[in-house]
Write a protein that holds these residues in place. Structure first.
Motif, PDB file in Angstrom:
ATOM      1  N   LEU A 122       0.917  -1.191  -0.083  1.00 26.29           N
ATOM      2  CA  LEU A 122       0.093   0.002   0.028  1.00 26.29           C
ATOM      3  C   LEU A 122       0.925   1.209   0.056  1.00 26.29           C
ATOM      4  CD1 LEU A 122      -2.953  -1.040   2.617  1.00 26.29           C
ATOM      5  CD2 LEU A 122      -2.926  -0.754  -0.048  1.00 26.29           C
ATOM      6  N   ILE A 123       2.048   1.067   0.861  1.00 29.97           N
ATOM      7  CA  ILE A 123       2.782   2.550   0.749  1.00 29.97           C
ATOM      8  C   ILE A 123       3.484   2.664  -0.599  1.00 29.97           C
ATOM      9  CG2 ILE A 123       4.777   3.648   2.004  1.00 29.97           C
ATOM     10  CD1 ILE A 123       4.100   2.284   4.722  1.00 29.97           C
ATOM     11  N   LEU A 124       3.894   1.526  -0.994  1.00 25.81           N
ATOM     12  CA  LEU A 124       4.801   1.429  -2.255  1.00 25.81           C
ATOM     13  C   LEU A 124       3.732   2.093  -3.258  1.00 25.81           C
ATOM     14  CD1 LEU A 124       7.208   0.878  -3.759  1.00 25.81           C
ATOM     15  CD2 LEU A 124       6.183  -1.188  -4.412  1.00 25.81           C
ATOM     16  N   SER A 125       2.481   2.063  -3.275  1.00 26.58           N
ATOM     17  CA  SER A 125       1.599   2.365  -4.479  1.00 26.58           C
ATOM     18  C   SER A 125       1.226   3.714  -4.226  1.00 26.58           C
ATOM     19  CB  SER A 125       0.389   1.479  -4.432  1.00 26.58           C
ATOM     20  OG  SER A 125      -0.683   2.384  -4.307  1.00 26.58           O
ATOM     21  N   MET A 127       3.415   5.898  -2.657  1.00 23.39           N
ATOM     22  CA  MET A 127       4.544   6.667  -2.754  1.00 23.39           C
ATOM     23  C   MET A 127       4.688   6.810  -4.516  1.00 23.39           C
ATOM     24  SD  MET A 127       8.302   5.832  -1.759  1.00 23.39           S
ATOM     25  CE  MET A 127       8.909   5.123  -3.037  1.00 23.39           C
TER      26      MET A 127
ATOM     27  N   ILE B 130       9.651   8.853   3.141  1.00 21.49           N
ATOM     28  CA  ILE B 130       8.482   7.874   2.864  1.00 21.49           C
ATOM     29  C   ILE B 130       9.127   6.446   2.600  1.00 21.49           C
ATOM     30  CG2 ILE B 130       6.437   7.086   1.840  1.00 21.49           C
ATOM     31  CD1 ILE B 130       5.670  10.169   1.807  1.00 21.49           C
ATOM     32  N   LEU B 134       9.348   2.858   4.130  1.00 23.46           N
ATOM     33  CA  LEU B 134       8.960   1.971   3.366  1.00 23.46           C
ATOM     34  C   LEU B 134       9.973   0.634   3.514  1.00 23.46           C
ATOM     35  CD1 LEU B 134       6.824   0.602   1.514  1.00 23.46           C
ATOM     36  CD2 LEU B 134       8.092   1.782  -0.277  1.00 23.46           C
ATOM     37  N   PHE B 170      -0.282  -5.620  -4.119  1.00 26.62           N
ATOM     38  CA  PHE B 170       0.125  -4.414  -4.844  1.00 26.62           C
ATOM     39  C   PHE B 170      -0.688  -4.684  -6.364  1.00 26.62           C
ATOM     40  CE2 PHE B 170       2.744  -2.300  -7.935  1.00 26.62           C
ATOM     41  CZ  PHE B 170       3.102  -1.240  -7.237  1.00 26.62           C
TER      42      PHE B 170
END
Lengths: 186, 197
Positions: A122-125, A127, B130, B134, B170
């Motif tokens: 979720l964070i990757l998306s 970001m 961020i 991550l 993802f």
């Protein structure tokens, strides 16, 4: 009145489902505030995070205050913040009261293992969405890479990165180093 | 009842001086325990474990937990609840005030080119932070440091179940943009329990 209630409920929902602190909140903020309500933009969100990291206090509360204040002034800021902290008060309060060793139960650990894997995705998306807007040229990408790596491998305070990147942004633009590059592109 | 006023003020000081998010309050809380004797280092380590494994901002969870301990030591569960509310409100008060001031200033100078120049750098750094967060989460989610230390084999220490789940999530969020993150978090908690991750 209706907006105040909405601010409270939205931030309570975000606070109640954020696992892993302020950064993990980003996907939820994008969904609720940028895509659904259109109360803010991805650019503004990243500005709030930048400021939230170099002002005192909890980043999540800083972001909630920004949005509440923008939407409905002082009362908006207060309602958004109260919404943000209410789930913590209820959940952590109940755990402190009733369950000792909550985090030692095996099913709890399994669930969190799964949640952590999801949070990475979720964070990757999130970001990625923000990076597209913020990393506009080679200098910005360089700042991004240096901050990401140095911050991951050292214990330096985020304040140092945010303040020096801000100054660097000023210097690069004022000295014309960045502008020259932009004009060349055109 | 003076203890609750003191609790409020002490947490307001933490909120005012801890810069850089919830975990930055940790050294301040450790110092508070030592000065006041309200809670022990054992309480602190329980607090971190619970705060990181419950929803909500970590800084708020920690304030709630410590506030409860202080209040309940003073006079039982009822005062525990009061303590958690007082500590949490103390911690957020300075943030709310500081951000409202910053917000006002920002609106005023929004169009200044200097602000725009500074934000050009700030945004890049913010995305960088961020990314670092991550990487930190990914390291814990995908990699077992203990197995690595025991076996010395990098590939044995990688948690493939988590890696696959993360890839699936993802894919889902990229493919189905309407999906709410809450649904995906709930789904992965259930998957975690089913597959005993």
């Amino acid at each position: 009145m209706k907006i105040l209630l909405q601010l409270f409920l939205i931030f309570a929902r975000i606070g109640g489902f954020t696992f892993g602190g302020g950064y993990a909140m980003l996907p939820m903020l994008q969904k609720e505030l940028v895509e659904n309500k259109k109360w803010t933009t991805n650019e503004e969100l990243i500005d709030y995070y930048a400021i939230g990291q170099c002002t005192p206090g909890v980043i999540a509360v800083n972001v909630a205050t920004f949005i509440g204040f923008k939407k409905k002034g002082v009362l908006g800021a207060i309602f958004a913040t109260l919404g943000m902290v209410t789930p913590s008060l209820i959940i952590v309060g109940s755990i402190a009261m009733f369950i000792s060793g909550f985090q030692d139960y095996e099913p709890v650990q399994w669930a969190f293992s799964g949640i952590r894997a999801a949070v990475v995705a979720l964070i990757l998306s999130s970001m990625w969405k923000i990076a597209k807007k913020s990393l506009v040229d080679i200098f910005a990408i360089a700042i991004f890479l240096v901050v990401a790596l140095v911050s991951f491998f050292t214990d330096l305070s985020p304040v140092i990165f945010v303040v020096s990147a801000g100054l660097l942004g000023l210097v690069l633009n004022l000295t014309g180093i960045r502008k020259a590059k932009e004009e060349k592109k055109k | 009842m003076m203890i609750f006023l003191e609790l409020y003020i002490r947490f307001a000081m933490v909120g005012l001086f801890a810069v850089g998010g919830g975990l930055a309050t940790l050294p301040f809380l450790t110092a508070m325990g030592e000065t006041t004797g309200w809670f022990t280092s054992m309480d602190i380590s329980n607090m971190v474990a619970i705060s990181e494994s419950t929803p909500g901002p970590i800084g708020i969870n920690m304030a709630t937990y410590i506030g409860y301990q202080v209040g309940s030591n003073f006079g039982g569960a009822g005062f525990g609840i009061l303590g958690s509310v007082v500590a949490t409100l103390g911690e957020v008060t300075p943030c709310v005030i500081v951000i409202m001031i910053v917000s006002k200033i920002l609106v005023k100078f929004r169009d200044s080119k200097y602000v725009e120049y500074a934000f050009y750098g700030l945004r890049a750094a913010s995305v960088g932070l961020i990314a670092a967060a991550l990487l930190g989460v990914a390291k814990i989610a995908f990699f077992n440091a203990e197995t690595m230390a025991e076996s010395g084999n990098f590939f044995m220490a990688v948690d493939y179940k988590s890696l696959i789940l993360s890839a699936v999530i993802f894919f889902l969020i990229t493919k189905f943009k309407k999906l709410h993150p809450i649904a995906l978090i709930a789904l992965s908690a259930v998957i975690g329990i089913i597959f005993k991750m």
